[in-house]
Write a protein that holds these residues in place. Structure first.
Motif, short mmCIF file in Angstrom:
data_model
loop_
_atom_site.label_atom_id
_atom_site.label_comp_id
_atom_site.label_asym_id
_atom_site.label_seq_id
_atom_site.Cartn_x
_atom_site.Cartn_y
_atom_site.Cartn_z
N GLN A 242 0.83 -1.21 0.00
CA GLN A 242 0.00 0.00 0.00
C GLN A 242 0.86 1.25 0.00
O GLN A 242 0.51 2.26 -0.64
N ALA A 243 1.98 1.21 0.71
CA ALA A 243 2.89 2.37 0.73
C ALA A 243 3.38 2.68 -0.68
O ALA A 243 3.44 3.84 -1.09
N LYS A 247 2.20 6.33 -3.02
CA LYS A 247 3.20 7.35 -3.34
C LYS A 247 2.86 8.15 -4.59
O LYS A 247 3.36 9.26 -4.77
N ASP A 248 2.02 7.62 -5.46
CA ASP A 248 1.64 8.34 -6.68
C ASP A 248 0.45 9.26 -6.48
O ASP A 248 0.06 9.98 -7.42
N LYS A 249 -0.15 9.26 -5.30
CA LYS A 249 -1.32 10.10 -5.04
C LYS A 249 -0.91 11.57 -4.91
O LYS A 249 0.13 11.90 -4.33
N ASP A 250 -1.75 12.46 -5.43
CA ASP A 250 -1.45 13.90 -5.37
C ASP A 250 -1.30 14.39 -3.94
O ASP A 250 -0.39 15.17 -3.62
N TRP A 251 -2.21 13.92 -3.05
CA TRP A 251 -2.14 14.37 -1.65
C TRP A 251 -0.83 13.93 -0.99
O TRP A 251 -0.28 14.66 -0.15
N TYR A 252 -0.35 12.74 -1.37
CA TYR A 252 0.90 12.23 -0.79
C TYR A 252 2.05 13.16 -1.19
O TYR A 252 2.85 13.58 -0.33
N GLN A 253 2.13 13.48 -2.47
CA GLN A 253 3.21 14.33 -2.95
C GLN A 253 3.13 15.74 -2.35
O GLN A 253 4.16 16.35 -2.04
N GLN A 254 1.92 16.23 -2.15
CA GLN A 254 1.75 17.55 -1.56
C GLN A 254 2.22 17.57 -0.11
O GLN A 254 2.95 18.48 0.31
#
Length: 596
Positions: A242-243, A247-254
């Motif tokens: 899941q990790a 990592k490709d999610k927009d919220w993760y990068q933000q």
């Protein structure tokens, strides 16, 4: 090896198809031609028409069951106009599934997704059997501790067409994260700004602080430096699959860019996957971790839901509440494994289900002989035996009892520990468990049942017509937990999950040892149900179980065909039920005469 895999994969599919469609017939030895007797090894044959080929599928049966699961003696074959035709396992499966479009009278029905799942499941099954081949006898070992049993379920759900399908797994995922390969791995941890974290638990313990304390021995210099720089940040556990996915999610990068999320990487105990794939266990960890995984395992994408977090806390509090104190004292051998804590990320005030990690109680010692019922009932892949074969033989050798006596005593003790207490919970407290084979754990002592646990709060139900006392004390079970359901729906679920799945599964597995007939076990179960019906004469559940000639059974094949998600859909539309001939049926006049 391929022929063994094909036989098992086709056995899963054909048993599901036969049960859910009724489209097939048994040909006893006396009815077989000489040619058919030669091909059938002088065994009963199952015959199913394949409409798309204008042909018939034949399969010799090693074991014919009264409760649903038949064991194949050999691979099926296909005849067209009386002549055998060469057909691969995949082609046979495809043609069998195409029958469903005729059965359902729906020309728009597309079986390709289900066929894809069956092919994937078959490929995974072959991989797992190859991986475990040198230690394959472990799956029926006389004694197994909790994690050995969880990782012994190599064949999977015996009445599911594709029990090893995991849509989302690619390349090395199958070996790295599957319980069947016995691989150990570390969880992945994020270190997150406190405004982005939400958590709760029933012990009034701060979960982030608890995790920091538990993981202290594993921190390196980098971790210590970041924790010193950001002392208020919280540790969030994720399944490593899941990790990688998140990592490709927009919220993760933000959050990463804003410094509100720091990737701590692999950390902590050596974890092992259990039968559900996404629930992880370590002998050293104080918890099991039920992590979200955006992977479709059998019928559902395995993402935790916010309502399940509340349900877990409330169910733990209820089970330990004084209103059940007398029940618990009278039934100490019946217990639950609760989910009393959870933690997740929130972004813009919204809890992200895909990050929810539920912390589950971890009550077992490595020395405990604890097994889930699904693993206990599983066949040996190569031999006509299961774990009961070993257990009954061992107990018989240690005592003066015959294996038949041992088997009857074993089942009677299990029923005594479970059926009447569960029916009391149901009728007097309005509480029910989705107690299928995977969610029901049993501790054995010298091979005999000692304790039973029910796990997974996704399947803890509270009946709106019967649970007035519980709902008065815990009203948020209906609101936050969304666990309150009408009587008719819970009747359906209890009938199938505990009786149709778990008890019929035990009857089948014990019967397959050959030491007792299934009918003897069915009559033993009937006697317990009749006793309960005398105590609860107004029970529609018991009336239908005993006196209705059909039995509503969950159709895993049809549920998968129509691509219903059992976790995401509305509870009343999660799965498709089919009506089967009820093996427990007894005429009401017979019962009244016997107990008059």
């Amino acid at each position: 090896m391929k022929s063994v895999t094909d036989k098992i994969a086709l056995q899963h599919l054909i048993n599901s198809y036969l049960q859910e469609t009724g489209n097939g017939r048994f040909i006893a030895l006396a009815e077989q031609s000489q040619q058919l007797q030669n091909q059938s090894q002088r065994k009963t044959v199952l015959c199913i028409p394949l409409h798309t080929l204008s042909a018939f599928l034949y399969v010799p049966l090693e074991y014919v069951s009264k409760v649903g699961r038949h064991r194949f003696a050999d691979l099926p074959w296909v005849e067209q106009e009386g002549q055998g035709i060469k057909i691969s396992a995949v082609n046979l499966a495809a043609n069998l599934l195409e029958n469903l479009t005729i059965q359902e009278n729906d020309k728009q029905l597309d079986t390709s997704s289900l066929l894809e799942c069956w092919i994937q499941s078959r490929r995974a099954l072959q991989q797992f059997i190859n991986y475990r081949e040198e230690q394959i006898d472990e799956v029926v070992a006389l004694e197994q501790n909790f994690i050995q049993s969880e990782q012994a379920l190599v064949l999977g759900h015996s009445m599911h067409p594709a029990p090893k399908s995991r849509q989302g797994f690619v390349q090395d995922d199958w070996q790295l994260y599957s319980p069947e390969t016995k691989t150990a791995f570390k969880m992945h941890f994020l270190y997150v700004h406190p405004d982005q974290v939400i958590h709760d638990n029933a012990h009034n313990v701060d979960i982030p602080s608890q995790l920091k304390q538990d993981l202290e021995p594993f921190f390196n210099a980098y971790h210590h430096a970041k924790m010193a720089e950001y002392p208020d940040y919280a540790l969030l556990p994720l399944h490593p699959w899941q990790a990688r996915y998140l990592k490709d999610k927009d919220w993760y990068q933000q959050l990463l860019h804003e410094g509100k999320l720091i990737d701590f990487g692999a950390l902590g105990w050596e974890m092992k996957a259990t039968t559900s794939v996404r629930t992880l266990y370590s002998e050293q960890a104080p918890w099991m971790f039920k992590a979200s995984m955006t992977v479709a395992v059998t019928n559902s994408i395995r993402v935790n839901l916010y309502k399940e977090c509340h349900r877990g806390l409330l169910s733990y509090q209820l089970w330990n509440d004084h209103c059940l104190a007398d029940f618990r004292q009278r039934n100490p051998r019946l217990q639950t494994i609760s989910d009393p804590a959870w933690i997740a990320l929130k972004v813009n005030g919204q809890v992200l289900d895909e990050t929810i990690c539920i912390l589950r109680e971890n009550p077992f010692k490595p020395s405990d002989d604890v097994t889930c019922i699904a693993s206990l009932c599983q066949d040996h892949p190569f031999e006509a035996q299961n774990r009961f074969s070993k257990i009954f033989a061992h107990i018989s050798q240690q005592t003066t009892q015959s294996q038949s006596e041992v088997a009857l005593q074993w089942f009677d003790r299990f029923l005594e520990m479970t059926i009447l207490p569960l029916l009391e919970l149901y009728h007097e407290f309005g509480m029910a468990f989705e107690a299928h084979q995977q969610n029901t754990l049993i501790e054995l002592e010298e091979g005999m049942p000692r304790n039973v646990w029910f796990r997974d709060n996704q399947g803890f139900y509270y009946i709106e017509e019967l649970a007035s006392e519980i709902l008065e004390r815990f009203p948020t079970l209906a609101t936050d937990g969304q666990a309150v359901c009408p009587l008719a729906l819970v009747d359906e679920r209890f009938r199938y999950y505990f009786i149709g799945n778990t008890l019929f599964g035990l009857i089948n597995a014990i019967g397959m040892t050959g030491v007792v007939k299934e009918q003897q076990l069915i009559e033993m179960l009937q006697a317990y149900l009749i006793k309960a019906y005398q105590k609860y004469p107004e029970s529609n559940l018991l009336k239908t179980v005993l006196h209705q000639d059909t039995f509503p059974y969950k159709g895993n094949l049809m549920t998968r065909l129509y691509e219903l998600d059992e976790l995401q859909a509305d509870i009343a539309q999660q799965s498709i039920y089919v009506n089967l001939k009820n093996p427990l049926y007894v005429a009401q006049t017979v019962v009244e005469a016997e107990y008059a």
